[in-house]
Enzyme design. Structure first.
Site, mmCIF file in Angstrom:
data_model
loop_
_atom_site.group_PDB
_atom_site.id
_atom_site.type_symbol
_atom_site.label_atom_id
_atom_site.label_comp_id
_atom_site.label_asym_id
_atom_site.label_seq_id
_atom_site.Cartn_x
_atom_site.Cartn_y
_atom_site.Cartn_z
ATOM 1 N N CYS A 80 2.107 -1.786 -3.351
ATOM 2 C CA CYS A 80 1.414 -3.442 -3.238
ATOM 3 C C CYS A 80 2.058 -3.452 -1.647
ATOM 4 O O CYS A 80 2.957 -3.701 -1.360
ATOM 5 C CB CYS A 80 2.317 -4.346 -3.983
ATOM 6 N N CYS A 116 2.966 -7.337 -0.822
ATOM 7 C CA CYS A 116 4.150 -8.118 -1.178
ATOM 8 C C CYS A 116 4.705 -7.188 -2.189
ATOM 9 O O CYS A 116 5.527 -6.064 -1.717
ATOM 10 C CB CYS A 116 3.959 -9.372 -1.937
ATOM 11 N N SER A 117 4.763 -7.234 -3.671
ATOM 12 C CA SER A 117 5.580 -6.518 -4.527
ATOM 13 C C SER A 117 5.191 -6.593 -5.837
ATOM 14 O O SER A 117 5.671 -6.216 -6.968
ATOM 15 C CB SER A 117 7.084 -7.181 -4.421
ATOM 16 N N CYS A 118 3.580 -6.526 -6.042
ATOM 17 C CA CYS A 118 3.011 -6.755 -7.171
ATOM 18 C C CYS A 118 3.082 -5.289 -8.019
ATOM 19 O O CYS A 118 3.105 -4.262 -7.645
ATOM 20 C CB CYS A 118 1.517 -6.657 -6.958
#
Lengths: 200, 219
Positions: free
Chosen positions: A108, A111-113
């Site tokens: 991702c 962000c941090s999906c």
């Protein structure tokens, strides 16, 4: 050590942020906006109930049951829910299959999906600036750092999780495992193999 | 927003540092911050796209100097402040200056399990025609929205192919701005790495992104 991690060990920095969080929590509790038991329950859920063991069960089932593998391909969210895994950050699942010709890698960049119901919360490296920056421009270099060397014949597919769709890699079943049962197979499946930064 | 969070393709961050057997949370404050974000999100004052955008609006120098959960903490404080849940003086002092806004109720612990298990549905049941068929050649639009967007810089202006139609989804750019859901088709679009990064890139490799109708134009 990356910046992300170095900062964890800076004592003064750490205690400052710890105090800020404590102050914010007590303010929100005092105002009746947060119940501390809700926080405890959330933390317990993410520390004990969600994690890569869930995803490993999905992978093992797919290896031994061709009909399940088909359902996983057609509607991954429903097939994963059959095993009891569903919910936050896994509402819209897609499973991508590794083959001798194709290797999949999930990132991702924004962000941090990450697919929480099957893998839990992401490791620090997945959220690091370096991984987010490099996975899309230098996937083979990244894989090499993780110890995965692929021939030029193999096609690398990088999945940048830009939407609410979450990706799980279905690794190849290792050779010599034909006598193993589902539980033994699940024990072979690592977190990184389901992100795509490891092979089994 | 052309922010520092949009990291795909950047150089200079060095090798990827890994650790074996790392805990879910290193410190209790990280766990508390994570849980506070979820519990405060359940107050219903903001949506997931607003929450992401709150993190993205952290000044770039601070963003890069912060750890992951420090970004979450700063984003949460911003959300609480901008949505009138807490005041600046309350945040600064840690002291309550009065009752909480009417109608806001703490999320109860007995509802946590179901909330985590059910999640939310970002797919919208509205029949909206798809502008692109699977297999269509498309160009990711060269746009530079100043608000939230899920269109990374590194694909803008690049040619790709629609691989999959995920269905109709909430459009984050509108949702983050409080302009409603603006539901539209979401497509899995593949780009060859040579299209993205030039002739030196590996010939066969590809990068696949999920892109909304508004991000695409016919090639």
């Amino acid at each position: 050590m990356s910046n992300d991690h170095q900062d964890h060990h800076e004592g003064s920095h750490f205690s400052n942020v710890e105090l800020r969080v404590r102050a914010l929590e007590s303010l929100l509790v005092e105002k009746g906006l947060v119940n501390p038991e809700t926080l405890d329950k959330l933390i317990e859920t993410f520390e004990t109930r969600l994690g890569p063991r869930n995803g490993a069960r999905v992978v093992a089932r797919a290896w031994i049951d061709p009909a399940y593998r088909r359902r996983l391909r057609e509607d991954a969210s429903a097939a994963i829910a059959e095993l009891g895994y569903s919910g936050m950050q896994g509402e819209h699942m897609v499973v991508v299959e590794n083959t001798p010709q194709v290797h999949n890698l999930v990132v991702c960049t924004l962000c941090s999906c990450y697919p929480w119901p099957v893998l839990g919360l992401p490791p620090v490296w997945y959220k690091s600036n370096a991984y987010r920056a490099r996975a899309v421009i230098d996937p083979r270099g990244v894989l090499k750092e993780f110890g995965v060397e692929l021939s030029d014949e193999v096609e690398v597919r990088v999945w940048d999780s830009t939407s609410e769709v979450r990706y799980l890699v279905l690794p190849e079943r290792p050779a010599g495992t034909q006598d193993m049962n589902e539980e033994e197979l699940a024990a072979l499946v690592t977190r990184d193999s389901m992100i795509g930064t490891a092979k089994l | 927003m052309n922010g520092v969070h949009d990291m795909g393709g950047m150089h200079g961050f060095g090798p990827i540092e890994r650790e074996h057997d790392e805990p879910v949370f290193y410190y209790r404050w990280e766990a508390r911050t994570f849980a506070l974000r979820q519990a405060c999100g359940a107050l219903g004052k903001w949506n997931i796209d607003m929450a992401r955008h709150a993190n993205e609006r952290m000044p770039p120098e601070e963003y890069l100097a912060s750890t992951y959960y420090e970004r979450w903490l700063a984003g949460l404080q911003r959300l609480l402040l901008e949505n009138g849940v807490l005041t600046q003086s309350e945040l600064a002092s840690g002291m309550s200056a009065g009752p909480a806004p009417a109608g806001l109720v703490a999320f109860p612990p007995e509802k946590v399990e179901k909330a985590v298990r059910n999640g939310r549905n970002y797919c919208v049941d509205t029949p909206i025609p798809a502008g692109f068929a699977v297999g269509a050649r498309v160009i990711a639009r060269n746009i530079n929205p100043t608000g939230a967007t899920r269109l990374p810089r590194y694909v803008r202006g690049k040619h790709g192919t629609v691989d999959r139609d995920h269905g109709v989804f909430i459009f984050p750019d509108a949702n983050a701005a409080g302009q409603g859901q603006k539901p539209q088709h979401l497509y899995g679009v593949r780009f060859s790495v040579r299209e993205l990064w030039g002739a030196e890139a590996a010939p066969k490799d590809r990068v696949c992104l999920d892109l909304w109708e508004d991000y695409l134009q016919r090639a």
